[in-house]
Design a protein around this motif. Structure first.
Motif, PDB file in Angstrom:
ATOM      1  N   TYR A  69       0.843  -1.189   0.000  1.00 17.20           N
ATOM      2  CA  TYR A  69       0.000   0.000   0.000  1.00 17.20           C
ATOM      3  C   TYR A  69       0.879   1.241   0.000  1.00 17.20           C
ATOM      4  N   ILE A  86      -8.806   3.104   1.325  1.00 19.97           N
ATOM      5  CA  ILE A  86      -8.084   2.680   0.130  1.00 19.97           C
ATOM      6  C   ILE A  86      -8.633   3.458  -1.063  1.00 19.97           C
ATOM      7  N   ARG A 106      -3.653   0.753  -3.193  1.00 18.82           N
ATOM      8  CA  ARG A 106      -3.195  -0.636  -3.348  1.00 18.82           C
ATOM      9  C   ARG A 106      -2.237  -0.685  -4.544  1.00 18.82           C
ATOM     10  N   GLN A 123       2.439  -5.710   2.116  1.00 14.81           N
ATOM     11  CA  GLN A 123       1.116  -6.232   2.449  1.00 14.81           C
ATOM     12  C   GLN A 123       1.155  -7.173   3.645  1.00 14.81           C
TER      13      GLN A 123
END
Length: 417
Positions: A69, A86, A106, A123
């Protein structure tokens, strides 16, 4: 085609050291100078003819080093977790939209970093909460897990240099620049022959007093490993006029003429007379073992090298005379062989002032050190001593003896060509 003067290999003094021989070759042998363009698929092992400066930075854009991210480091609190909405997704090979303040994107390995982001959390180090936001832990430095544009190679950097022998990794770098062809030195054309009525070619009938010619095939194989085009002239019989004619024809069409055995001062040595009638010939008395005098000549401007007839002596002098000559003719950068330190398991005595090469096999000892074990028999005519060993221990001119446990320099056969 490079043309050498008849005194190119002249030297003063009764004995020539290995280093002096290499220096004479490097300073007096001129490169052929002719180049050609080849595709990347044909470039491995060729000599690069021109410098290559990076036409673009590598990587060409700032990208993520991991799956995770991307966020703006300024949005991270100094301590404690923080949940981020997100705000997008970017994969490798797709353009990235600008990141939104206080949002995470992402991102996947190799994907371009969205504008406004500068840090990537792996992640494995994050979790998704019940609201679908990504929870990022504290402590990650700003700029982590990001590969900046030009981090590997900046724009304009001298990436590949003229004279280097191209390796697979060099070809990969050229491909990363988007190049499809490279300018390289044309392959050297080298003529190889044997001489002597005592030799028979494999596949022909061998008389009782003859040997099958093996050195010629060894030399041709070594030359091909150096990237040369090789012409096999076969076995030339000991007849002076026909030898002289064959040598003159070979000189017009080749960059180097190479033979083994038969170039000495013997009454039946017509090769020596043939070379001298067409140009010049110098017998280099080299301080090297195994090895005898090496014949260095010029025939109509083309270099001629006559190596010793015993296979081990021929092999060793090829490495220290022919190899540097081929490199010089091709315009290649100097590539001295660098011995690797290993531990001797044998005893050996030698003369002061002479460089000697001992055939050895390597094994890993119980303490994980590499040990060199000497081939059990002596003799420069033992082909088995080359086949059944891994390389040569190089004993310099100042060394007079070696004992078990001594550190010695090892040259692997695999690194010679």
């Amino acid at each position: 085609m490079a043309q050498l003067s008849e005194d190119s290999f002249a030297f003063g003094g009764p004995m020539l050291s290995v280093d002096e021989a290499v220096e004479i070759i490097a300073s007096r042998v001129k490169a052929v100078g002719e180049t050609e363009a080849v595709s990347l698929g044909e470039a491995d092992g060729r000599i690069l003819a021109r410098d290559i400066a990076a036409p673009l930075p590598l990587p060409p854009f700032t990208n993520s080093a991991v799956d995770g991210y991307a966020v703006n480091g300024g949005d991270l609190p100094p301590d404690g977790e923080r949940a981020f909405p997100i705000g997008g997704r970017v994969q490798a090979g797709t353009p990235a939209k600008a990141g939104r303040p206080a949002h995470a994107v992402r991102i996947f390995t190799g994907a371009p970093m969205p504008d406004g982001t500068d840090t990537v959390f792996m992640q494995e180090d994050v979790r998704i909460d019940t609201t679908g936001q990504v929870v990022l832990p504290p402590g990650l430095r700003v700029g982590a897990n990001v590969r900046p544009a030009g981090e590997d190679i900046p724009l304009g950097h001298l990436a590949l240099t003229s004279g280097q022998r191209l390796r697979p990794q060099d070809v990969a770098l050229a491909a990363a620049f988007g190049l499809t062809q490279l300018d390289v030195v044309r392959r050297l054309r080298i003529a190889v022959f044997s001489t002597g009525d005592e030799l028979a070619s494999p596949g022909t009938e061998r008389a009782a007093a003859q040997l099958f010619d093996s050195n010629r095939f060894m030399l041709m194989a070594m030359l091909r490993r150096l990237g040369c085009e090789v012409s096999d002239l076969g076995i030339l019989r000991d007849e002076r006029a026909s030898l002289a004619n064959a040598l003159k024809q070979a000189a017009r069409q080749h960059d180097l003429i190479l033979t083994t055995g038969g170039v000495s001062t013997g009454e039946e040595d017509h090769v020596k007379a043939a070379v001298e009638s067409a140009g010049s010939l110098v017998l280099w008395r080299m301080a090297i073992k195994p090895g005898r005098p090496v014949a260095m000549g010029i025939i109509d401007g083309t270099p001629f090298i006559g190596l010793p007839g015993n296979p081990v002596a021929s092999f060793v002098t090829f490495v220290h005379v022919v190899r540097p000559t081929v490199l010089a003719l091709s315009g290649a950068a100097s590539a001295p062989l660098i011995p690797m330190p290993v531990r001797a398991t044998f005893r050996y005595k030698k003369k002061l002032g002479r460089r000697e090469y001992v055939r050895v096999t390597l094994r890993k000892a119980a303490d994980a050190m590499l040990e060199a074990t000497k081939f059990p028999r002596e003799g420069a005519g033992l082909l088995s001593s080359l086949v059944e060993t891994d390389g040569l221990v190089e004993l310099g001119e100042s060394i007079v003896k070696v004992g078990p446990g001594d550190s010695v320099g090892f040259l692997s056969y695999a690194n010679m060509f």
